[in-house]
Write a protein that holds these residues in place. Structure first.
Motif, mmCIF file in Angstrom:
data_model
loop_
_atom_site.group_PDB
_atom_site.id
_atom_site.type_symbol
_atom_site.label_atom_id
_atom_site.label_comp_id
_atom_site.label_asym_id
_atom_site.label_seq_id
_atom_site.Cartn_x
_atom_site.Cartn_y
_atom_site.Cartn_z
ATOM 1 N N TYR A 174 -14.467 -1.976 0.141
ATOM 2 C CA TYR A 174 -13.982 -2.012 1.402
ATOM 3 C C TYR A 174 -14.675 -2.329 1.903
ATOM 4 O O TYR A 174 -15.507 -1.584 2.540
ATOM 5 C CB TYR A 174 -12.860 -0.429 2.023
ATOM 6 C CG TYR A 174 -11.985 -0.930 0.814
ATOM 7 C CD1 TYR A 174 -10.360 -0.739 1.004
ATOM 8 C CD2 TYR A 174 -11.530 -0.071 0.214
ATOM 9 C CE1 TYR A 174 -9.534 -0.713 0.440
ATOM 10 C CE2 TYR A 174 -10.861 0.691 -1.786
ATOM 11 C CZ TYR A 174 -9.564 0.368 -0.706
ATOM 12 O OH TYR A 174 -8.440 0.043 -1.461
ATOM 13 N N SER A 231 -4.404 3.978 1.593
ATOM 14 C CA SER A 231 -5.041 2.434 1.102
ATOM 15 C C SER A 231 -5.013 1.783 -0.012
ATOM 16 O O SER A 231 -5.139 0.891 -0.114
ATOM 17 C CB SER A 231 -6.546 2.031 2.459
ATOM 18 O OG SER A 231 -6.943 2.949 1.384
ATOM 19 N N ILE A 273 -6.131 -5.541 4.867
ATOM 20 C CA ILE A 273 -7.565 -5.378 3.878
ATOM 21 C C ILE A 273 -8.078 -6.426 3.393
ATOM 22 O O ILE A 273 -8.029 -7.155 2.989
ATOM 23 C CB ILE A 273 -7.088 -4.233 2.900
ATOM 24 C CG1 ILE A 273 -6.868 -2.794 3.367
ATOM 25 C CG2 ILE A 273 -8.692 -3.961 1.929
ATOM 26 C CD1 ILE A 273 -6.262 -2.025 1.994
ATOM 27 N N ASN A 324 -11.238 -3.033 7.142
ATOM 28 C CA ASN A 324 -9.328 -2.156 6.295
ATOM 29 C C ASN A 324 -8.665 -2.612 8.599
ATOM 30 O O ASN A 324 -9.542 -2.097 9.787
ATOM 31 C CB ASN A 324 -8.990 -1.389 6.296
ATOM 32 C CG ASN A 324 -9.213 0.280 7.014
ATOM 33 O OD1 ASN A 324 -8.712 0.945 7.230
ATOM 34 N ND2 ASN A 324 -10.543 -0.136 7.700
ATOM 35 N N ASN A 372 0.865 -1.246 0.197
ATOM 36 C CA ASN A 372 -0.318 0.050 0.051
ATOM 37 C C ASN A 372 0.959 1.221 0.388
ATOM 38 O O ASN A 372 2.391 1.246 0.478
ATOM 39 C CB ASN A 372 -0.472 0.195 1.196
ATOM 40 C CG ASN A 372 -2.172 -1.066 1.016
ATOM 41 O OD1 ASN A 372 -2.008 -2.353 1.689
ATOM 42 N ND2 ASN A 372 -3.237 -0.946 0.267
ATOM 43 N N TYR A 375 -1.161 -4.173 7.992
ATOM 44 C CA TYR A 375 -2.229 -3.588 7.851
ATOM 45 C C TYR A 375 -2.790 -4.643 6.571
ATOM 46 O O TYR A 375 -2.410 -4.481 5.558
ATOM 47 C CB TYR A 375 -1.862 -2.334 6.766
ATOM 48 C CG TYR A 375 -2.952 -1.651 6.879
ATOM 49 C CD1 TYR A 375 -3.889 -1.652 7.412
ATOM 50 C CD2 TYR A 375 -2.710 -1.370 5.496
ATOM 51 C CE1 TYR A 375 -4.921 -0.579 7.093
ATOM 52 C CE2 TYR A 375 -4.355 0.018 4.760
ATOM 53 C CZ TYR A 375 -5.393 -0.214 5.663
ATOM 54 O OH TYR A 375 -6.146 0.530 5.106
#
Length: 206
Positions: free
Chosen positions: A128, A188, A100, A131, A36, A98
């Motif tokens: 999305y 993101s 997603i 996250n 990202n 992180y």
């Protein structure tokens, strides 16, 4: 609009697209290697006192596809659930993942080169679902809907297909949170290599 309603609407519309792609229909699954954008920390006095570009990690994807054959060309809509992971070093020195979760709806236009080899490109519409950065509460991304682009190549052997593609998020989309009086932002937008194996439910074995 509640996420459950949005997800149902996306799945419903994508299913109609897939059913209308009558020449071929099947499922696909694979692995992806994702990064990202930058993680930035802000305070009232100084802007950007901490910045980390992050490192890529592997994830997975699973879904369905349809294909409309137009001779030398084809149109291939897909409905895919994607899980991506990237790693960031926080200003504390700790590293955290992180993660997603999103629904992708690529609409690809392909060109048949020679024999089983194809190349393709097209937009990927993304929604999305979640996250998360471990140990830190993150608000939802700024835009739950975003747009990216896919470009790649595939090889087909009877009912089976193998494809490799590059995906890049085009829409600016940040996740934001605060911790100990400081504000953080994380870009993101995905940038990933995707490898998938597909299986046709409608082709005859060759």
């Amino acid at each position: 609009m509640k996420k459950r309603t949005v997800v149902f609407s996306i799945v419903f519309l994508a299913s109609i697209m897939l059913m209308n792609a009558q020449n071929d229909f099947g499922f696909k699954a694979g692995l992806n290697y994702n990064t990202n954008g930058d993680l930035k920390e802000f305070t009232n006095e100084v802007t950007g006192i901490y910045k980390n570009e992050g490192k890529g990690k592997s994830g997975f994807n699973i879904g369905f596809y349809g294909m409309l054959d137009l001779g030398a060309f084809y149109v291939r809509p897909e409905l895919v659930y994607t899980k991506t992971t990237s790693e960031y070093e926080l200003n504390t020195g700790n590293t955290e993942d992180y993660k997603i979760s999103k629904i992708d709806v690529p609409v690809l236009v392909g060109f048949k080169l020679i024999g089983p080899l194809n190349v393709f490109a097209g937009p990927a519409f993304q929604y999305y679902l979640d996250n998360d950065l471990k140990g830190i509460k993150i608000s939802d991304v700024e835009n739950e809907f975003s747009v990216g682009v896919n470009i790649g190549a595939s090889v087909e052997f009877g009912r089976f297909g193998i494809d490799a593609r590059y995906e890049r998020g085009l829409s600016e989309n940040e996740a934001n949170w605060t911790n100990a009086g400081e504000t953080f932002t994380l870009d993101s937008r995905p940038e990933q290599l995707i490898f998938s194996l597909s299986y046709s439910l409608s082709k005859n074995d060759k």
